[in-house]
Design an enzyme around this catalytic site. Structure first.
Site, PDB file in Angstrom:
ATOM      1  N   GLU A  72     -21.009 -10.880   3.117  1.00  0.00           N
ATOM      2  CA  GLU A  72     -22.327 -11.532   3.216  1.00  0.00           C
ATOM      3  C   GLU A  72     -23.087 -11.079   4.452  1.00  0.00           C
ATOM      4  OE1 GLU A  72     -22.182 -13.312   6.175  1.00  0.00           O
ATOM      5  OE2 GLU A  72     -20.053 -12.708   6.043  1.00  0.00           O
TER       6      GLU A  72
ATOM      7  N   GLU B 220     -19.908  -9.443   6.566  1.00  0.00           N
ATOM      8  CA  GLU B 220     -20.381  -8.324   5.720  1.00  0.00           C
ATOM      9  C   GLU B 220     -19.360  -7.955   4.638  1.00  0.00           C
ATOM     10  OE1 GLU B 220     -21.270  -4.906   8.144  1.00  0.00           O
ATOM     11  OE2 GLU B 220     -22.802  -5.940   9.312  1.00  0.00           O
TER      12      GLU B 220
END
Lengths: 351, 351
Positions: free
Chosen positions: A174, A317
């Site tokens: 994310e 991420e």
């Protein structure tokens, strides 16, 4: 039946008999019993998840969901909000941490705009699933409507179903400035623990900003009064679009018996929503790394998941998932490729 | 000057200025400061070891040293002694755990016969460095003469020098039935700790055999009276040929500024010998995994090294090193391949 209800209905626990069958094969391999530790555990879990006694991995995909957060207006993050779309562009150009680590592990990164407050145009490679342009400020009211939250979950389910197949493994990731704030709020709500005990410093704020962040989360809980017996209510009131997307990806994956390697703190908040909706999803999850963020451990313990990468990561991420996918793959290769005592003519244990 | 003296003379501490220079680059990359944790530490260490501000890894080699142990006659291992040559043949055929994990990480395995009690004939791929056909029983006297121990160390140094070059990284591994016994004896000698506190169950012996193993090691220490201010004496009296070979490999690598990823318990005993001979070697070592064997932690603390793979491994062969090499490589790639804030047009931290 809605896509969400369908996914929930399709998820079943793994069959423990498959774990035993996999263990029997592992014990024939040329090594002292259990000496490859957690790599053996990963192999067993992969057999049980896929139902395949010789499971292979031929496609590794990390979905990096990006979304903005109204609560960023409260100054809870060290970085300005425009970093969310800037980093999305960095992902698409291959220059971010997740790109480097995914390439290293042979993993494809799919970048999903599920709620960024920015109009991306002509962005080759970006998966467009935008439900809204950022959530609303949780200090003042709900982040999303119930309908918006479900739409985000269903976007994740769709991606899981579209990419499912034999030999596929997913990872979650994310990007969203301020997204440790909703993640801490979600775990505080479910666990009932004091906010300060499940809140960390995110991208690296100072002590003053940290104390402020804790107050903002406390306010968000008081204003929204989430109903923890209704996980969608918790998600809609406190969550983020990317957290919802990750919850959906996990539900969709579990419904199709696709294993999912969950990244760090924010991804685990998504996993927790999926788990609260359907506890059996935990059987399909590999908890990758031990985040520096407080609160992460609380969530993992709630789901009885034990992480296995301890590198002091706190980037998100999907970076921890990239490393962890490679370790799960190592376990599968051990299971498939090692010689047995019989094949290799190696003597077995005598005492 | 002997090969050993030459290597010892050539080893110098790393330059801390290089660590600072590497840190400066890491802080320009598109991520919150320090958010990739130990991966960043690995990159810095690689810069300092190699002296190259853009270090690459283009050749990864694990040396798996095999040797037999006279003390196996005391019944300290769960497996019979013939497993040592059987496993060497398994390594050469590619069917062992180390082969699978090395292939997964793109690492070449070089199998070295430094002291196996077996005549290998027509073994394509086996590196012949045999110094003796197994050590003598340490419960009754020294494992090796001083000359034999030095020959083993120098065999390791030779391999290190022959394969050194830009972009090379080594890993250590070993095979030798009963070799946790000399490893525990070595750490007990240097640390002065009770034998039981640094002795584990090796490949999986029962409680009775464990108590016997502790007594055997206590006897070995009493019979041999190793002089800990003379590490070669400790090695010759208590050690193994493969432990000596690993010590030599590490010394040779450090003398040529080649990084070495050290596997688990037995490899760390080799590293400890190298460290006691020349403490600066620690700068060139990456301690890979946290072994299940007690005593491993004691050795790592003595050298101030912190392992980073925690997968409950206890196989040896170099399996932990194979996984760890891939993580060190991930750190180097982060350092070399990530975009900077400037390049990517990403805003920096505001608070």
């Amino acid at each position: 039946m809605s896509r969400l209800d369908e996914a929930l209905k399709s998820i079943a626990s793994i069959d423990p008999e498959l774990l035993d069958k996999a263990q029997a094969r592992l014990d024939m391999l040329t090594k002292p019993k259990d000496s490859l530790g957690r790599l053996e555990e990963f192999a067993k879990k992969m057999v049980a998840i896929t139902g395949n006694l010789t499971p292979g991995i031929n496609k590794k995909i990390i979905f990096t969901f990006a979304g903005d957060h109204g609560v960023a207006d409260e100054g809870v993050s060290a970085f300005p909000k425009e970093v969310t779309p800037q980093m999305v562009l960095n992902f698409l150009r291959g220059g971010a941490g997740i790109n480097v680590l995914a390439r290293h592990a042979g993993v494809e990164v799919k970048v999903v705009d599920i709620g960024v407050d920015y109009d991306f145009t002509d962005c080759a490679g970006l998966i467009q699933k935008k439900v809204m342009k950022g959530t609303r400020n949780i200090r003042k009211g709900p982040a999303m409507t119930r309908d918006e939250a479900i739409k985000c979950i269903e976007a994740g389910i769709e991606l899981a179903l579209e990419n499912a197949g034999e030999g596929v493994i997913y990872g979650t990731g994310e990007m969203g400035i301020a997204n440790t704030t909703p993640s801490s709020a979600i775990i505080a709500a479910f666990s009932g623990q004091p906010v300060a005990d499940v809140t960390g410093k995110g991208t690296g704020i100072d002590d003053k900003s940290y104390n402020h962040k804790v107050r903002v989360i406390e306010d968000a809980l008081n204003v929204n009064k989430p109903n923890i017996s209704d996980p969608i209510d918790v998600l809609a009131k406190l969550g983020g679009t990317e957290i919802a997307g990750i919850a959906g990806l996990i539900l969709g994956a579990a419904s199709r018996r696709v294993p999912v390697v969950v990244d760090g703190f924010i991804s685990t908040a998504g996993a927790l929503i999926a788990y609260e909706l359907k506890p059996q999803v935990r059987d399909y999850i590999f908890a990758s790394h031990n985040s520096v963020e407080r609160g992460h451990k609380v969530m993992l313990e709630r789901m009885r998941l034990r992480p296995f990468v301890d590198l002091d990561l706190r980037l998100g991420e999907g970076t921890g998932a990239a490393i962890a996918i490679s370790l799960v793959e190592a376990g599968v290769k051990i299971y498939n490729e090692m010689a047995t005592f019989g094949d290799a003519g190696v003597s077995e244990k005598t005492i």
